[in-house]
Scaffold this motif. Structure first.
Motif, PDB file in Angstrom:
ATOM      1  N   GLU A  90     -16.058  30.322  77.860  1.00 32.96           N
ATOM      2  CA  GLU A  90     -16.901  31.307  77.090  1.00 32.96           C
ATOM      3  C   GLU A  90     -16.379  32.620  76.903  1.00 32.96           C
ATOM      4  O   GLU A  90     -15.662  33.031  77.700  1.00 32.96           O
ATOM      5  CB  GLU A  90     -18.257  31.393  77.874  1.00 32.96           C
ATOM      6  CG  GLU A  90     -19.028  29.956  78.179  1.00 32.96           C
ATOM      7  CD  GLU A  90     -19.947  30.248  79.191  1.00 32.96           C
ATOM      8  OE1 GLU A  90     -21.200  30.399  78.871  1.00 32.96           O
ATOM      9  OE2 GLU A  90     -19.519  30.352  80.373  1.00 32.96           O
ATOM     10  N   ALA A  91     -16.891  33.333  75.683  1.00 30.63           N
ATOM     11  CA  ALA A  91     -16.394  34.500  75.632  1.00 30.63           C
ATOM     12  C   ALA A  91     -17.712  35.353  75.415  1.00 30.63           C
ATOM     13  O   ALA A  91     -18.644  35.254  74.602  1.00 30.63           O
ATOM     14  CB  ALA A  91     -15.638  34.863  74.347  1.00 30.63           C
ATOM     15  N   ILE A  92     -17.701  36.409  76.299  1.00 30.54           N
ATOM     16  CA  ILE A  92     -19.203  37.119  76.384  1.00 30.54           C
ATOM     17  C   ILE A  92     -18.707  38.552  76.471  1.00 30.54           C
ATOM     18  O   ILE A  92     -18.074  39.009  77.347  1.00 30.54           O
ATOM     19  CB  ILE A  92     -20.136  36.740  77.611  1.00 30.54           C
ATOM     20  CG1 ILE A  92     -20.506  35.325  77.513  1.00 30.54           C
ATOM     21  CG2 ILE A  92     -21.207  37.708  77.723  1.00 30.54           C
ATOM     22  CD1 ILE A  92     -21.112  34.674  78.670  1.00 30.54           C
ATOM     23  N   ASP A  93     -19.169  39.295  75.496  1.00 28.64           N
ATOM     24  CA  ASP A  93     -18.932  40.916  75.374  1.00 28.64           C
ATOM     25  C   ASP A  93     -17.192  41.012  75.802  1.00 28.64           C
ATOM     26  O   ASP A  93     -16.786  41.940  76.266  1.00 28.64           O
ATOM     27  CB  ASP A  93     -19.486  41.732  76.688  1.00 28.64           C
ATOM     28  CG  ASP A  93     -20.892  41.586  76.530  1.00 28.64           C
ATOM     29  OD1 ASP A  93     -21.393  41.592  75.199  1.00 28.64           O
ATOM     30  OD2 ASP A  93     -21.725  41.871  77.615  1.00 28.64           O
ATOM     31  N   GLY A  94     -16.486  40.297  74.988  1.00 29.98           N
ATOM     32  CA  GLY A  94     -14.902  40.134  75.083  1.00 29.98           C
ATOM     33  C   GLY A  94     -14.350  39.644  76.177  1.00 29.98           C
ATOM     34  O   GLY A  94     -13.220  39.490  76.189  1.00 29.98           O
ATOM     35  N   LYS A  95     -15.051  39.410  77.324  1.00 29.07           N
ATOM     36  CA  LYS A  95     -14.561  38.830  78.486  1.00 29.07           C
ATOM     37  C   LYS A  95     -14.509  37.390  78.320  1.00 29.07           C
ATOM     38  O   LYS A  95     -15.212  36.637  77.618  1.00 29.07           O
ATOM     39  CB  LYS A  95     -14.996  39.358  79.605  1.00 29.07           C
ATOM     40  CG  LYS A  95     -14.995  40.623  80.163  1.00 29.07           C
ATOM     41  CD  LYS A  95     -15.748  41.147  81.389  1.00 29.07           C
ATOM     42  CE  LYS A  95     -15.612  42.453  81.720  1.00 29.07           C
ATOM     43  NZ  LYS A  95     -16.348  42.794  82.913  1.00 29.07           N
ATOM     44  N   ILE A 131     -10.972  38.350  74.552  1.00 33.56           N
ATOM     45  CA  ILE A 131     -10.756  37.048  73.917  1.00 33.56           C
ATOM     46  C   ILE A 131     -11.989  37.071  72.824  1.00 33.56           C
ATOM     47  O   ILE A 131     -13.292  37.227  73.083  1.00 33.56           O
ATOM     48  CB  ILE A 131     -10.408  35.903  74.642  1.00 33.56           C
ATOM     49  CG1 ILE A 131     -10.128  34.859  74.005  1.00 33.56           C
ATOM     50  CG2 ILE A 131     -11.834  35.753  75.504  1.00 33.56           C
ATOM     51  CD1 ILE A 131      -9.862  33.387  74.997  1.00 33.56           C
ATOM     52  N   LYS A 132     -11.698  36.228  71.795  1.00 34.53           N
ATOM     53  CA  LYS A 132     -12.841  35.747  70.818  1.00 34.53           C
ATOM     54  C   LYS A 132     -12.347  34.278  70.667  1.00 34.53           C
ATOM     55  O   LYS A 132     -11.124  33.788  70.520  1.00 34.53           O
ATOM     56  CB  LYS A 132     -12.593  36.417  69.536  1.00 34.53           C
ATOM     57  CG  LYS A 132     -13.346  38.040  69.643  1.00 34.53           C
ATOM     58  CD  LYS A 132     -13.075  38.670  67.844  1.00 34.53           C
ATOM     59  CE  LYS A 132     -13.460  39.925  68.151  1.00 34.53           C
ATOM     60  NZ  LYS A 132     -13.177  40.720  67.057  1.00 34.53           N
ATOM     61  N   VAL A 165      -6.027  40.130  73.077  1.00 29.64           N
ATOM     62  CA  VAL A 165      -5.019  41.210  72.963  1.00 29.64           C
ATOM     63  C   VAL A 165      -4.529  41.578  74.485  1.00 29.64           C
ATOM     64  O   VAL A 165      -4.029  42.581  74.567  1.00 29.64           O
ATOM     65  CB  VAL A 165      -5.957  42.392  72.259  1.00 29.64           C
ATOM     66  CG1 VAL A 165      -6.188  42.263  70.985  1.00 29.64           C
ATOM     67  CG2 VAL A 165      -6.916  42.578  73.034  1.00 29.64           C
ATOM     68  N   GLY A 166      -4.998  40.979  75.330  1.00 34.63           N
ATOM     69  CA  GLY A 166      -4.526  41.282  76.610  1.00 34.63           C
ATOM     70  C   GLY A 166      -5.677  41.674  77.649  1.00 34.63           C
ATOM     71  O   GLY A 166      -6.585  41.656  77.429  1.00 34.63           O
ATOM     72  N   ARG A 167      -5.209  42.009  78.818  1.00 31.83           N
ATOM     73  CA  ARG A 167      -6.146  42.159  79.843  1.00 31.83           C
ATOM     74  C   ARG A 167      -6.605  43.742  79.530  1.00 31.83           C
ATOM     75  O   ARG A 167      -6.104  44.810  79.183  1.00 31.83           O
ATOM     76  CB  ARG A 167      -5.640  42.582  81.099  1.00 31.83           C
ATOM     77  CG  ARG A 167      -4.789  40.945  81.312  1.00 31.83           C
ATOM     78  CD  ARG A 167      -4.626  40.880  83.059  1.00 31.83           C
ATOM     79  NE  ARG A 167      -4.106  39.666  83.367  1.00 31.83           N
ATOM     80  CZ  ARG A 167      -4.786  38.633  83.565  1.00 31.83           C
ATOM     81  NH1 ARG A 167      -6.060  38.535  83.674  1.00 31.83           N
ATOM     82  NH2 ARG A 167      -4.335  37.354  83.905  1.00 31.83           N
TER      83      ARG A 167
END
Length: 172
Positions: A11-16, A38-39, A58-60
């Motif tokens: 899952e991707a939630i608020d970019g995490k 991540i998206k 885009v990375g951490r």
């Protein structure tokens, strides 16, 4: 990047990114929070694969300086663009995000190093990097510190810290 989401819930939630592995029968389900930005794009009907894809990876999150221009457009500065400083007398450096359009460069030097020379070279290099990324509107300043300390939890020195993280470290 293809995400094999037949054996994982991703899952991707608020970019995490959140990952739950479905193949570990020895333990209860554990949902991991991964700080990669991540998206996720769902699989397309009739596509080459039934799996979701990671787009915009885009990375951490702790390794990126994010800025916002006057129009509200967000842009980032990746560590790979800024970690190549090699200046005589410079032992270590760290970036502290101050606001949406400002950061501070913290520098640790060897004893007797010419700090004026180091500052001039770091300013020159940083201005070139910001110009290449079209981030000329970003304000930055230099600050020399006695030591750049490792994170007490990880034992690693972060390249980028927030103001709150740095203040906590300075208090310890």
């Amino acid at each position: 990047m293809i995400l094999y989401d037949d054996m994982n819930v991703i899952e991707a939630i608020d970019g995490k990114m959140y990952l739950t592995a479905l193949y570990n029968f020895a333990q209860p389900l554990i949902r991991y929070c991964i700080t990669d930005n991540i998206k996720i794009e769902k699989p397309k009907k009739g596509g080459s694969t039934p799996f979701s894809r990671a787009i915009g990876l885009v990375g951490r999150s702790e390794d990126i300086l994010w800025f916002k221009d006057k129009a509200g457009k967000k842009e980032f500065l990746h560590p790979l663009a800024i970690e190549g400083f090699c200046i005589e007398g410079l032992l270590d450096f760290q970036f502290r995000q101050l606001s949406d359009n400002a950061f501070e460069m913290l520098a640790e030097t060897s004893a007797g190093a010419d700090r004026k020379k180091i500052e001039a070279e770091m300013q020159r290099q940083m201005k070139n990097i910001l110009a290449e990324k079209r981030l000329e509107y970003v304000d930055f300043k230099m600050k020399f510190v006695e030591e750049i300390k490792a994170d007490s939890k990880t034992g690693k020195k972060k390249l980028i810290v927030t103001s709150a993280e740095r203040q906590r470290k300075e208090q310890i």
